[in-house]
Design a protein around this motif. Structure first.
Motif, PDB file in Angstrom:
ATOM      1  N   MET A   1       0.846  -1.265   0.184  1.00  0.00           N
ATOM      2  CA  MET A   1       0.089   0.118  -0.083  1.00  0.00           C
ATOM      3  C   MET A   1       0.814   1.273  -0.098  1.00  0.00           C
ATOM      4  O   MET A   1       1.816   1.304   0.790  1.00  0.00           O
ATOM      5  CB  MET A   1      -0.858   0.085   1.333  1.00  0.00           C
ATOM      6  N   ARG A   2       0.587   2.169  -1.089  1.00  0.00           N
ATOM      7  CA  ARG A   2       1.158   3.258  -0.899  1.00  0.00           C
ATOM      8  C   ARG A   2       0.324   4.387   0.061  1.00  0.00           C
ATOM      9  O   ARG A   2      -0.684   4.426  -0.257  1.00  0.00           O
ATOM     10  CB  ARG A   2       1.321   4.246  -2.258  1.00  0.00           C
ATOM     11  N   TYR A   3       1.219   5.307   0.783  1.00  0.00           N
ATOM     12  CA  TYR A   3       0.485   6.506   1.517  1.00  0.00           C
ATOM     13  C   TYR A   3       0.329   7.570   0.785  1.00  0.00           C
ATOM     14  O   TYR A   3       0.998   7.947  -0.282  1.00  0.00           O
ATOM     15  CB  TYR A   3       1.562   6.715   2.669  1.00  0.00           C
ATOM     16  N   ASP A   4      -0.910   8.403   0.892  1.00  0.00           N
ATOM     17  CA  ASP A   4      -0.914   9.575   0.205  1.00  0.00           C
ATOM     18  C   ASP A   4       0.189  10.639   0.433  1.00  0.00           C
ATOM     19  O   ASP A   4       0.918  11.134  -0.467  1.00  0.00           O
ATOM     20  CB  ASP A   4      -2.231  10.311   0.523  1.00  0.00           C
ATOM     21  N   ASP A   5       0.625  10.743   1.467  1.00  0.00           N
ATOM     22  CA  ASP A   5       1.837  11.600   2.207  1.00  0.00           C
ATOM     23  C   ASP A   5       2.083  11.279   3.534  1.00  0.00           C
ATOM     24  O   ASP A   5       1.641  10.506   4.097  1.00  0.00           O
ATOM     25  CB  ASP A   5       1.001  13.031   2.242  1.00  0.00           C
ATOM     26  N   ARG A   6       2.888  12.186   4.191  1.00  0.00           N
ATOM     27  CA  ARG A   6       3.603  11.689   5.446  1.00  0.00           C
ATOM     28  C   ARG A   6       2.415  12.009   6.392  1.00  0.00           C
ATOM     29  O   ARG A   6       2.363  11.241   7.645  1.00  0.00           O
ATOM     30  CB  ARG A   6       4.709  12.721   5.606  1.00  0.00           C
ATOM     31  N   ARG A   7       1.477  13.024   6.402  1.00  0.00           N
ATOM     32  CA  ARG A   7       0.583  12.861   7.285  1.00  0.00           C
ATOM     33  C   ARG A   7      -0.272  11.918   7.449  1.00  0.00           C
ATOM     34  O   ARG A   7      -0.905  11.152   8.486  1.00  0.00           O
ATOM     35  CB  ARG A   7      -0.351  14.309   7.201  1.00  0.00           C
ATOM     36  N   MET A   8      -0.648  11.227   6.303  1.00  0.00           N
ATOM     37  CA  MET A   8      -1.640  10.029   6.371  1.00  0.00           C
ATOM     38  C   MET A   8      -0.817   8.803   6.898  1.00  0.00           C
ATOM     39  O   MET A   8      -1.467   8.197   7.618  1.00  0.00           O
ATOM     40  CB  MET A   8      -2.068   9.908   4.890  1.00  0.00           C
ATOM     41  N   ALA A   9       0.367   8.728   6.461  1.00  0.00           N
ATOM     42  CA  ALA A   9       1.289   7.891   7.112  1.00  0.00           C
ATOM     43  C   ALA A   9       1.255   7.850   8.683  1.00  0.00           C
ATOM     44  O   ALA A   9       1.010   6.956   9.434  1.00  0.00           O
ATOM     45  CB  ALA A   9       2.573   7.673   6.585  1.00  0.00           C
ATOM     46  N   GLY A  10       1.305   9.066   9.033  1.00  0.00           N
ATOM     47  CA  GLY A  10       1.338   9.252  10.722  1.00  0.00           C
ATOM     48  C   GLY A  10       0.132   8.848  11.131  1.00  0.00           C
ATOM     49  O   GLY A  10      -0.058   8.208  12.209  1.00  0.00           O
ATOM     50  N   ARG A  11      -1.109   9.268  10.653  1.00  0.00           N
ATOM     51  CA  ARG A  11      -2.447   8.921  11.175  1.00  0.00           C
ATOM     52  C   ARG A  11      -2.471   7.299  11.447  1.00  0.00           C
ATOM     53  O   ARG A  11      -3.223   6.880  12.321  1.00  0.00           O
ATOM     54  CB  ARG A  11      -3.637   9.609  10.438  1.00  0.00           C
ATOM     55  N   LEU A  12      -2.190   6.545  10.171  1.00  0.00           N
ATOM     56  CA  LEU A  12      -2.127   5.142  10.267  1.00  0.00           C
ATOM     57  C   LEU A  12      -1.181   4.462  11.112  1.00  0.00           C
ATOM     58  O   LEU A  12      -1.508   3.572  11.871  1.00  0.00           O
ATOM     59  CB  LEU A  12      -1.944   4.628   8.803  1.00  0.00           C
ATOM     60  N   LEU A  13      -0.104   5.064  11.246  1.00  0.00           N
ATOM     61  CA  LEU A  13       0.934   4.758  12.197  1.00  0.00           C
ATOM     62  C   LEU A  13       0.546   4.817  13.791  1.00  0.00           C
ATOM     63  O   LEU A  13       0.845   4.024  14.647  1.00  0.00           O
ATOM     64  CB  LEU A  13       2.425   5.363  11.946  1.00  0.00           C
ATOM     65  N   ALA A  14      -0.276   6.027  13.796  1.00  0.00           N
ATOM     66  CA  ALA A  14      -0.551   6.099  15.325  1.00  0.00           C
ATOM     67  C   ALA A  14      -1.503   4.933  15.850  1.00  0.00           C
ATOM     68  O   ALA A  14      -1.597   4.724  16.819  1.00  0.00           O
ATOM     69  CB  ALA A  14      -1.344   7.610  15.201  1.00  0.00           C
ATOM     70  N   GLU A  15      -2.389   4.641  14.769  1.00  0.00           N
ATOM     71  CA  GLU A  15      -3.338   3.459  15.185  1.00  0.00           C
ATOM     72  C   GLU A  15      -2.552   2.404  15.652  1.00  0.00           C
ATOM     73  O   GLU A  15      -3.036   1.513  16.536  1.00  0.00           O
ATOM     74  CB  GLU A  15      -4.245   3.159  13.984  1.00  0.00           C
ATOM     75  N   PRO A  36       6.455  15.620  10.073  1.00  0.00           N
ATOM     76  CA  PRO A  36       5.061  15.414   9.857  1.00  0.00           C
ATOM     77  C   PRO A  36       4.424  14.184  10.261  1.00  0.00           C
ATOM     78  O   PRO A  36       3.177  14.186  10.998  1.00  0.00           O
ATOM     79  CB  PRO A  36       4.872  15.611   8.302  1.00  0.00           C
ATOM     80  N   VAL A  37       5.142  13.152  10.321  1.00  0.00           N
ATOM     81  CA  VAL A  37       4.701  11.635  10.851  1.00  0.00           C
ATOM     82  C   VAL A  37       4.478  11.696  12.128  1.00  0.00           C
ATOM     83  O   VAL A  37       3.602  11.548  13.007  1.00  0.00           O
ATOM     84  CB  VAL A  37       5.567  10.678  10.422  1.00  0.00           C
ATOM     85  N   ALA A  38       5.594  12.229  13.084  1.00  0.00           N
ATOM     86  CA  ALA A  38       5.588  12.226  14.225  1.00  0.00           C
ATOM     87  C   ALA A  38       4.511  13.320  14.833  1.00  0.00           C
ATOM     88  O   ALA A  38       3.752  12.894  15.878  1.00  0.00           O
ATOM     89  CB  ALA A  38       7.005  12.825  14.807  1.00  0.00           C
TER      90      ALA A  38
END
Length: 439
Positions: A1-15, A36-38
């Protein structure tokens, strides 16, 4: 799966990190792409955000090929395989490191803008980047926070090379990577938008997340119940800060007792009358206290006490001293011996300093007073054995006619007077002096 951007990656990582919600966590982003991820992870966990600056050491003429990385506080990680393959000599390595060290210092100054680093000692440090390739930078980052006293190091990345993820489990306590790949390619290939993050964006994210300035001593709570995040738990405490208090004494209770201990409340009141601030706190939650194993888990108690002292300094602006009883005395000595703890002095009442590790007793630099009842003969012998391992200024004060709990008339008052005098006599910085003993 590709992430839209770093913010999206951060939200999914937070889960994936949801279990850390409510714990004593600080989130550290690696610049620039990790911020932005952090920021999304910190927002989801309700945790403070800070930057963790590390720099890759690139092979000359092939800077993307890293032979290591450096971090703050002099941390250096080298990849000997790459050094051999690239044929780098010591002079070439040192030249690259000097240039990267200068850049590291520049970025620290620019990103933090005179703000102090968020304390990580005694807390769970979540190190976040936008991806993991060779892992050298992430390894340096983990070693930096470990050296700053983090109780637990969690490395979290949205995507990474499976081999690097496996290797870094030997460096971090936990590695969270929703997408480990045997054939990673480039990290950017796993993002639809992988636009380079600028210094200005990093600075803006950190400024937005920065807490309000710490309260001054006069603005600190003067008398009240508080909850303190302490090494994986929220513990109850009672904080009393008299006007103009020069120091705050944190109490480490023993044998499963807590902030409602009548003996420690008596001593705390006496210290308050002497102008000292006090924090009576529970080192265990109610559920934890039901397990007797936790009562004697000195290292757990020490981590909780150390985290509470970090909180105390941040909230009151005052230097911290420790008062320990029974097993809490061992925890106080362990916590005071931690690198960078800055504990001014320690007092033990009927304590078990012998339960502290020999290394901690030898490393201790805070002036220490061991108060023991003359009729508590076994504990008195254990205190003398522990004192023999100490290289700091220390003293054993024997209270005539007192047993272990100091229940005899006038004996607890003597304890309070001895403690007050010791704390007020050592309001300066802890020093290492020739040991002094008395019996």
């Amino acid at each position: 799966m590709r992430y839209d951007d770093r913010r999206m990656a951060g939200r999914l990582l937070a889960e994936e990190l949801e279990q850390l919600s409510g714990a004593d966590v600080v989130v550290l982003g690696l610049p620039r792409g990790g911020l932005p991820v952090a920021a999304e992870v910190a927002r989801r966990l309700g945790a403070p955000l800070d930057v963790l600056v590390v720099r890759k050491l690139g092979v000359p003429h092939q800077p993307e090929w890293g032979f290591g990385a450096i971090g703050e506080h002099g941390v250096r990680v080298l990849n000997l395989d790459v050094i051999d393959q690239a044929g780098l000599d010591v002079a070439e390595q040192e030249a690259v490191e000097a240039a990267e060290r200068a850049e590291l210092e520049r970025r620290v100054s620019r990103y933090r803008q005179d703000r102090p680093a968020v304390p990580v000692a005694g807390r769970t440090a979540v190190v976040v980047d936008d991806g993991l390739a060779t892992g050298a930078t992430a390894e340096a980052a983990c070693r930096v926070v470990r050296g700053r006293g983090a109780a637990q190091v969690v490395l979290a990345v949205p995507v990474g090379a499976a081999r690097s993820v496996a290797r870094l489990r030997e460096v971090a306590d936990v590695v969270v990577c929703p997408q480990p790949h045997r054939m990673l390619g480039s990290v950017g290939a796993w993002y639809r938008d992988f636009t380079q993050v600028t210094d200005a964006e990093v600075t803006a994210l950190l400024a937005a997340a920065a807490p309000s300035p710490p309260r001054s001593p006069t603005a600190a709570p003067s008398d009240g119940e508080v909850l303190i995040p302490a090494a994986g738990a929220q513990v109850g405490a009672r904080l009393v800060v008299p006007d103009g208090a020069p120091e705050v004494v944190a109490f480490a209770h023993g044998s499963g007792s807590g902030r409602h201990s009548p003996r420690n409340q008596y001593v705390a009141t006496a210290l308050n009358r002497g102008g000292l601030a006090t924090l009576l706190l529970d080192l265990l939650t109610d559920d934890e206290a039901n397990d007797r194993h936790n009562v004697f888990d000195i290292l757990l108690l020490a981590r909780r006490l150390h985290a509470a002292s970090v909180w105390l300094r941040r909230e009151t602006g005052l230097p911290v001293a420790y008062f320990g009883a029974s097993t809490g005395a061992a925890a106080a000595l362990e916590a005071a011996a931690l690198s960078g703890s800055e504990i001014r002095s320690v007092v033990s009442r009927g304590g078990r300093p012998d339960l502290a590790t020999p290394a901690a007793l030898s490393r201790l630099r805070a002036p220490t007073l061991l108060i023991v009842g003359s009729r508590d003969t076994q504990v008195l012998s254990l205190n003398r054995l522990a004192a023999d391992r100490m290289h700091c200024e220390h003293r054993i004060a024997v209270v005539p006619g007192a047993t272990h709990l100091f229940e005899e008339p006038g004996t607890l008052g003597t304890v309070a007077e001895l403690a007050r005098d010791w704390f007020t006599a050592h309001l300066g910085r802890p020093t290492s002096t020739t040991p002094r003993r008395s019996a």
